[in-house]
Design a protein around this motif. Structure first.
Motif, mmCIF file in Angstrom:
data_model
loop_
_atom_site.group_PDB
_atom_site.id
_atom_site.type_symbol
_atom_site.label_atom_id
_atom_site.label_comp_id
_atom_site.label_asym_id
_atom_site.label_seq_id
_atom_site.Cartn_x
_atom_site.Cartn_y
_atom_site.Cartn_z
ATOM 1 N N ARG A 159 1.886 7.967 3.543
ATOM 2 C CA ARG A 159 2.585 7.145 4.539
ATOM 3 C C ARG A 159 3.371 6.004 3.894
ATOM 4 O O ARG A 159 4.349 5.533 4.454
ATOM 5 N N ARG A 160 2.879 5.517 2.755
ATOM 6 C CA ARG A 160 3.563 4.443 2.012
ATOM 7 C C ARG A 160 3.976 3.289 2.947
ATOM 8 O O ARG A 160 5.160 2.939 3.041
ATOM 9 N N CYS A 161 2.993 2.717 3.612
ATOM 10 C CA CYS A 161 3.279 1.633 4.571
ATOM 11 C C CYS A 161 3.843 0.398 3.875
ATOM 12 O O CYS A 161 4.531 -0.410 4.516
ATOM 13 N N ARG B 79 -2.467 -5.183 2.208
ATOM 14 C CA ARG B 79 -3.784 -5.079 2.849
ATOM 15 C C ARG B 79 -4.737 -6.148 2.324
ATOM 16 O O ARG B 79 -5.695 -6.510 2.993
ATOM 17 N N ILE C 69 2.519 -2.395 2.958
ATOM 18 C CA ILE C 69 2.088 -3.690 3.498
ATOM 19 C C ILE C 69 0.960 -4.226 2.603
ATOM 20 O O ILE C 69 0.340 -3.471 1.853
ATOM 21 N N ASN D 278 -5.734 8.374 8.113
ATOM 22 C CA ASN D 278 -4.280 8.300 7.909
ATOM 23 C C ASN D 278 -3.546 9.402 8.683
ATOM 24 O O ASN D 278 -2.341 9.554 8.545
ATOM 25 N N HIS E 259 -7.725 6.652 2.930
ATOM 26 C CA HIS E 259 -7.168 5.306 3.153
ATOM 27 C C HIS E 259 -8.064 4.203 2.604
ATOM 28 O O HIS E 259 -7.653 3.048 2.574
ATOM 29 N N CYS F 81 0.799 -1.238 0.000
ATOM 30 C CA CYS F 81 0.000 0.000 0.000
ATOM 31 C C CYS F 81 0.831 1.288 0.000
ATOM 32 O O CYS F 81 1.643 1.543 0.892
ATOM 33 N N ASP F 82 0.569 2.074 -1.044
ATOM 34 C CA ASP F 82 1.127 3.424 -1.106
ATOM 35 C C ASP F 82 0.018 4.390 -1.528
ATOM 36 O O ASP F 82 0.251 5.381 -2.212
ATOM 37 N N VAL F 83 -1.202 4.077 -1.074
ATOM 38 C CA VAL F 83 -2.354 4.890 -1.455
ATOM 39 C C VAL F 83 -2.242 6.311 -0.897
ATOM 40 O O VAL F 83 -2.634 7.282 -1.522
ATOM 41 N N CYS F 84 -1.671 6.427 0.300
ATOM 42 C CA CYS F 84 -1.479 7.761 0.879
ATOM 43 C C CYS F 84 0.011 7.994 1.122
ATOM 44 O O CYS F 84 0.818 7.078 0.954
ATOM 45 N N GLY G 289 -1.658 -1.225 8.148
ATOM 46 C CA GLY G 289 -0.628 -0.207 8.317
ATOM 47 C C GLY G 289 -1.126 0.857 9.277
ATOM 48 O O GLY G 289 -1.949 0.575 10.156
ATOM 49 N N PHE G 290 -0.651 2.081 9.089
ATOM 50 C CA PHE G 290 -1.004 3.173 10.014
ATOM 51 C C PHE G 290 -2.519 3.339 10.129
ATOM 52 O O PHE G 290 -3.029 3.629 11.211
ATOM 53 N N CYS G 291 -3.228 3.158 9.023
ATOM 54 C CA CYS G 291 -4.687 3.418 9.030
ATOM 55 C C CYS G 291 -5.507 2.235 9.539
ATOM 56 O O CYS G 291 -6.749 2.312 9.561
HETATM 57 S S1 SF4 Z 1 -1.782 4.670 6.090
HETATM 58 FE FE1 SF4 Z 1 -3.142 3.169 5.149
HETATM 59 S S2 SF4 Z 1 -3.612 4.057 3.123
HETATM 60 FE FE2 SF4 Z 1 -1.794 5.078 3.883
HETATM 61 S S3 SF4 Z 1 -0.097 3.923 2.973
HETATM 62 FE FE3 SF4 Z 1 -0.499 3.113 5.078
HETATM 63 S S4 SF4 Z 1 -1.840 1.373 4.756
HETATM 64 FE FE4 SF4 Z 1 -1.891 2.617 2.877
#
Ligand code: SF4
Length: 319
Positions: free
Chosen positions: A35-37, A41, A39, A85, A132, A30-33, A47-49
């Motif tokens: 944060r680029r976690c 999903r 991971i 996020n 997110h 996931c790099d949708v936001c 991830g953070f969200c």
């Molecule tokens: S915070 Fe959520 S939406 Fe943002 S990169 Fe991490 S997992 Fe993806």
């Protein structure tokens, strides 16, 4: 009419399908936001969200308290997503944005929520904290379009967005309702756990402006298309109002519609931070209004009276 809302055209042309595939695929790393976690999903990792494959929804309603051209006479079809996020220590919605109250929705169920809101007469679908769960929202949108959805999307965001992701929304989202919270990264880290908020936020606002431009309204005064920037004034000038307004006037447009918000209250963990452990003072909101005037930013809404959630007229009057 096939050109409005714009997602109808994108659905017809096949663009929406391509975007959904791309964005949904990005959940694998996931790099949708910003944060680029990175991971997966789709396999249930969070991830953070704290959100895996399915979106969680706290509630939905026909909302009459948004800015006048968003709520209109019949209300805005608002969907509150769980988790976020950002990690704001003062969040008034912390029960669902931070603590995750709500339940998971299958895409078809979420599509049905959109259709029900339309059926009840709402002017638009107002996606609150969508960042997110954007891939999942667009999956649901495809199903809702099949079911006859034809009211515009309002992308109602904290403003911590990836410009790369936002670019994909061109021709899908008509209305952006976006926060500009902070001008200083040390402050955004301290109060929202976001180290790069100002940079990512400015990139995002520029991209939104490029896509939809200055807000346009119909004969009834409802927003049809465009960008509205929300700015919540925090105590002790924590939100950097002057720098933010200077950026809007210089890099976006003096004609930008701005919603200047005064209703800050020290919710959640704010009592642990002396700078923001009290409500806003009347004089602080008056000061923020003067800053708008200084930069000739006179389109938008100020609160009817300090501390309220009601908005005054369509044009901000010089103070
Ligand atoms: S915070 Fe959520 S939406 Fe943002 S990169 Fe991490 S997992 Fe993806």
């Amino acid at each position: 009419m096939l050109d409005y809302p714009s997602y109808l055209k994108s659905s017809k042309s096949g663009k929406l399908k391509v975007v959904v595939e791309q964005l949904y695929g990005r959940l694998k790393s996931c790099d949708v936001c910003p944060r680029r976690c990175k991971i997966n999903r789709l396999e249930g990792t969070i991830g953070f969200c704290k959100t895996a494959r399915l979106p969680k929804v706290y509630s939905f309603m026909c909302h009459h308290g948004e800015e006048p051209p968003v709520s209109g006479k019949k209300g805005s079809g608002t969907i509150f997503f769980s988790y976020c996020n950002m990690g704001c220590v003062y969040c008034q919605n912390y029960e669902f944005s931070q603590l995750g109250k709500g339940r998971e929705y299958e895409f078809a169920e979420l599509a049905q929520v959109m259709l029900n809101l339309q059926e009840s007469g709402c002017h638009n679908i107002n996606l609150v904290t969508p960042t997110h769960v954007l891939p999942q929202i667009l999956k649901a949108l495809e199903i809702a379009i099949e079911g006859g959805l034809n009211i515009p999307l309002v992308y109602n965001t904290s403003g911590y967005e990836s410009a790369k992701t936002l670019k994909l929304l061109e021709g899908i989202v008509d209305i952006y309702l976006a926060d500009m919270r902070y001008a200083d990264s040390a402050i955004s880290q301290k109060f929202s756990h976001v180290p790069d908020y100002p940079e990512r936020n400015r990139e995002a606002i520029k991209e939104m402006q490029r896509q939809v431009g200055i807000a346009e309204f119909d004969k009834e005064g409802l927003i049809r298309r465009g960008l509205i920037i929300r700015h919540l004034v925090l105590p002790n000038q924590v939100s950097g109002t002057d720098k933010i307004m200077q950026f809007i006037a210089r890099d976006i447009s003096e004609d930008t519609y701005i919603s200047l918000m005064s209703q800050y209250l020290p919710y959640y963990q704010a009592s642990g931070f002396p700078e923001i452990s009290r409500r806003l003072k009347n004089g602080e909101y008056e000061e923020a209004k003067k800053i708008l005037e200084k930069y000739n930013l006179l389109n938008g809404w100020i609160q009817e009276s300090y501390g309220s959630e009601r908005f005054a007229g369509v044009n901000i009057k010089p103070v």
